[in-house]
Design a protein around this motif. Structure first.
Motif, mmCIF file in Angstrom:
data_model
loop_
_atom_site.group_PDB
_atom_site.id
_atom_site.type_symbol
_atom_site.label_atom_id
_atom_site.label_comp_id
_atom_site.label_asym_id
_atom_site.label_seq_id
_atom_site.Cartn_x
_atom_site.Cartn_y
_atom_site.Cartn_z
ATOM 1 N N ASP A 49 1.411 -1.413 -0.346
ATOM 2 C CA ASP A 49 -0.095 -0.481 0.300
ATOM 3 C C ASP A 49 1.360 1.207 -0.157
ATOM 4 N N ASP A 50 1.211 1.352 -0.961
ATOM 5 C CA ASP A 50 2.631 2.515 -1.097
ATOM 6 C C ASP A 50 2.086 3.374 -2.746
ATOM 7 N N VAL A 51 1.618 4.784 -2.212
ATOM 8 C CA VAL A 51 1.631 5.391 -3.544
ATOM 9 C C VAL A 51 2.162 6.854 -3.491
ATOM 10 N N SER A 52 3.964 6.448 -3.493
ATOM 11 C CA SER A 52 5.001 6.664 -4.239
ATOM 12 C C SER A 52 4.903 7.264 -4.948
ATOM 13 N N PHE A 53 4.203 6.616 -6.391
ATOM 14 C CA PHE A 53 4.253 6.293 -7.825
ATOM 15 C C PHE A 53 3.494 7.979 -8.026
ATOM 16 N N VAL A 54 2.988 8.350 -7.115
ATOM 17 C CA VAL A 54 1.907 9.515 -7.305
ATOM 18 C C VAL A 54 2.799 10.877 -7.827
ATOM 19 N N GLU A 55 4.859 10.860 -7.604
ATOM 20 C CA GLU A 55 5.008 11.517 -7.364
ATOM 21 C C GLU A 55 5.596 11.733 -9.179
ATOM 22 N N ARG A 56 5.234 10.191 -9.803
ATOM 23 C CA ARG A 56 5.581 10.498 -11.321
ATOM 24 C C ARG A 56 3.784 9.902 -11.887
ATOM 25 N N SER A 57 2.861 10.754 -11.445
ATOM 26 C CA SER A 57 1.687 10.320 -12.256
ATOM 27 C C SER A 57 0.938 11.601 -12.677
ATOM 28 N N PHE A 58 0.275 11.668 -13.276
ATOM 29 C CA PHE A 58 -0.910 12.544 -13.538
ATOM 30 C C PHE A 58 -2.134 12.663 -13.534
ATOM 31 N N GLU A 59 -2.959 13.394 -12.725
ATOM 32 C CA GLU A 59 -4.062 13.230 -12.759
ATOM 33 C C GLU A 59 -5.261 13.656 -13.334
ATOM 34 N N PHE A 60 -5.796 13.117 -13.994
ATOM 35 C CA PHE A 60 -6.924 14.028 -15.768
ATOM 36 C C PHE A 60 -8.202 14.709 -14.778
ATOM 37 N N LYS A 61 -8.157 15.751 -15.793
ATOM 38 C CA LYS A 61 -8.993 16.332 -14.408
ATOM 39 C C LYS A 61 -9.562 17.207 -16.678
ATOM 40 N N GLY A 62 -11.299 17.425 -15.578
ATOM 41 C CA GLY A 62 -11.895 17.770 -16.854
ATOM 42 C C GLY A 62 -12.854 16.870 -18.033
ATOM 43 N N SER A 63 -13.446 17.271 -19.084
ATOM 44 C CA SER A 63 -14.440 16.532 -20.061
ATOM 45 C C SER A 63 -14.042 15.147 -19.689
ATOM 46 N N ARG A 64 -14.409 14.136 -19.423
ATOM 47 C CA ARG A 64 -14.176 12.588 -19.839
ATOM 48 C C ARG A 64 -14.865 12.089 -21.085
ATOM 49 N N THR A 65 -14.254 12.867 -21.875
ATOM 50 C CA THR A 65 -13.855 12.025 -23.479
ATOM 51 C C THR A 65 -13.124 11.462 -23.626
ATOM 52 N N GLU A 66 -13.396 11.093 -24.989
ATOM 53 C CA GLU A 66 -12.524 9.986 -25.534
ATOM 54 C C GLU A 66 -11.132 11.341 -26.649
ATOM 55 N N PRO A 67 -11.808 12.528 -26.819
ATOM 56 C CA PRO A 67 -10.600 13.474 -27.712
ATOM 57 C C PRO A 67 -9.881 14.116 -25.991
ATOM 58 N N ARG A 68 -10.543 14.198 -24.780
ATOM 59 C CA ARG A 68 -9.840 15.513 -23.823
ATOM 60 C C ARG A 68 -9.225 14.352 -23.064
ATOM 61 N N ILE A 69 -9.265 12.854 -22.874
ATOM 62 C CA ILE A 69 -8.540 11.918 -22.601
ATOM 63 C C ILE A 69 -7.513 11.469 -23.196
ATOM 64 N N LYS A 70 -7.092 11.436 -24.205
ATOM 65 C CA LYS A 70 -5.836 11.078 -25.603
ATOM 66 C C LYS A 70 -5.371 12.399 -25.145
ATOM 67 N N ASP A 71 -5.658 13.728 -25.546
ATOM 68 C CA ASP A 71 -5.297 15.041 -25.798
ATOM 69 C C ASP A 71 -4.074 14.724 -23.984
ATOM 70 N N PHE A 72 -4.901 14.874 -22.659
ATOM 71 C CA PHE A 72 -3.946 14.558 -21.543
ATOM 72 C C PHE A 72 -3.158 13.754 -21.475
ATOM 73 N N MET A 73 -2.967 12.250 -22.478
ATOM 74 C CA MET A 73 -2.536 11.949 -22.575
ATOM 75 C C MET A 73 -0.987 12.282 -22.671
ATOM 76 N N GLU A 74 -1.441 12.720 -24.184
ATOM 77 C CA GLU A 74 0.232 13.442 -24.574
ATOM 78 C C GLU A 74 0.144 14.258 -23.923
ATOM 79 N N GLU A 75 -0.261 15.087 -23.514
ATOM 80 C CA GLU A 75 0.158 16.602 -22.561
ATOM 81 C C GLU A 75 1.225 15.780 -21.341
ATOM 82 N N SER A 76 0.714 15.023 -20.370
ATOM 83 C CA SER A 76 1.327 13.873 -19.947
ATOM 84 C C SER A 76 2.518 12.915 -20.122
ATOM 85 N N ILE A 77 2.538 12.964 -21.580
ATOM 86 C CA ILE A 77 4.028 11.941 -21.556
ATOM 87 C C ILE A 77 4.888 13.238 -21.872
#
Length: 281
Positions: A161-189
């Motif tokens: 039960d270790d959440v140290s990975f949050v230091e490298r993770s990204f939380e999505f915020k916004g409208s949960r649509t396919e284009p927005r989530i895809k944009d979010f992944m690209e921005e996070s990369i």
């Protein structure tokens, strides 16, 4: 997983950590079965797990740093990266930090790969005596199966039960649509690349055997200011006054510079505290 989905449903904590600590990027969906928004997200998430399993990373990397544009930059990834999709039912894992940290559901989190797995799974070397299954009454067989399932889920939970990975993770915020989530992944990369680039620049700043263009630009940039706190303040003032009208690349570059300065300041503070502790010994 089914033919209509490549989403892996997490059933034990060990599966979760094995998934997020491999060499792929991982898109995680945290949900509950009673949540209506979670139900709406499911077909979108399932579709994405089929359509976006691989991305060409060169399309999403930033190129402007320290007011310069670079064609050649250090490589930290393969050209094509794989995306894994997993879902975590927080009715099962609600007592663990991976779910407790969220105020509501659904939540989408994008987790970059981790080259070193920090999670150590506890192993129990003491084996319980085994009963011959054919000699067991039905009620005991059922109880044993339930006990085995519970043990597999919670064994070693303190370590897992270790959440140290949050230091490298990204939380999505916004409208949960396919284009927005895809944009979010690209921005996070792109942001994850910046994190790795900062590590690279700081680690090799004094290594004169390395003289690639981005390192030269970083060294020159550091020579343009003296006090890091003053430089951070200058950037914050510029962002406060001009961010809304600023060119996108310029804005991202300033945020990147602020991120480097924050990292350098934190490193110096850690070294200062370490020296104080050593002097007190």
């Amino acid at each position: 997983m089914s033919k209509d989905s490549n989403v892996k449903e997490v059933r034990v904590l060990q599966d979760f950590y094995e998934s997020i600590n491999n060499n792929n990027y991982t898109l995680v969906k945290y949900y509950t079965t009673w949540c209506s928004h979670c139900k709406k997200l499911k077909p979108i998430f399932d579709t994405m797990s089929i359509e976006y399993t691989e991305l060409n990373i060169n399309e999403y990397l930033p190129r402007t740093f320290f007011d310069k544009t670079f064609d050649d930059l250090p490589t930290f990834f393969d050209e094509h990266i794989n995306i894994d999709y997993i879902s975590v039912e927080c009715e099962i894992f609600g007592s663990f930090e991976i779910c407790k940290r969220w105020p509501g559901y659904p939540v989408i989190e994008f987790i970059p790969p981790n080259t070193q797995t920090s999670i150590q799974v506890s192993n129990n070397d003491i084996e319980e005596p085994q009963h011959e299954e054919e000699d067991m009454p039905t009620w005991l067989k059922v109880f044993t199966k339930i006990d085995e399932w519970m043990t597999s889920m919670f064994s070693g939970s303190v370590d897992l039960d270790d959440v140290s990975f949050v230091e490298r993770s990204f939380e999505f915020k916004g409208s949960r649509t396919e284009p927005r989530i895809k944009d979010f992944m690209e921005e996070s990369i792109g942001k994850d690349y910046e994190r790795l680039l900062i590590d690279y620049l700081i680690a090799h700043e004094d290594d004169l055997s390395k003289d690639d263009e981005i390192l030269k630009a970083y060294r020159q940039w550091k020579q343009t200011f003296g006090n890091k706190f003053v430089k951070v303040n200058d950037i914050l003032q510029l962002l406060s006054s001009d961010a809304k009208t600023m060119d996108e690349n310029k804005l991202r570059d300033l945020l990147f510079q602020k991120r480097i300065l924050s990292t350098l300041i934190n490193i110096e503070e850690q070294e200062r505290l370490k020296k104080i502790n050593q002097d007190e010994l």
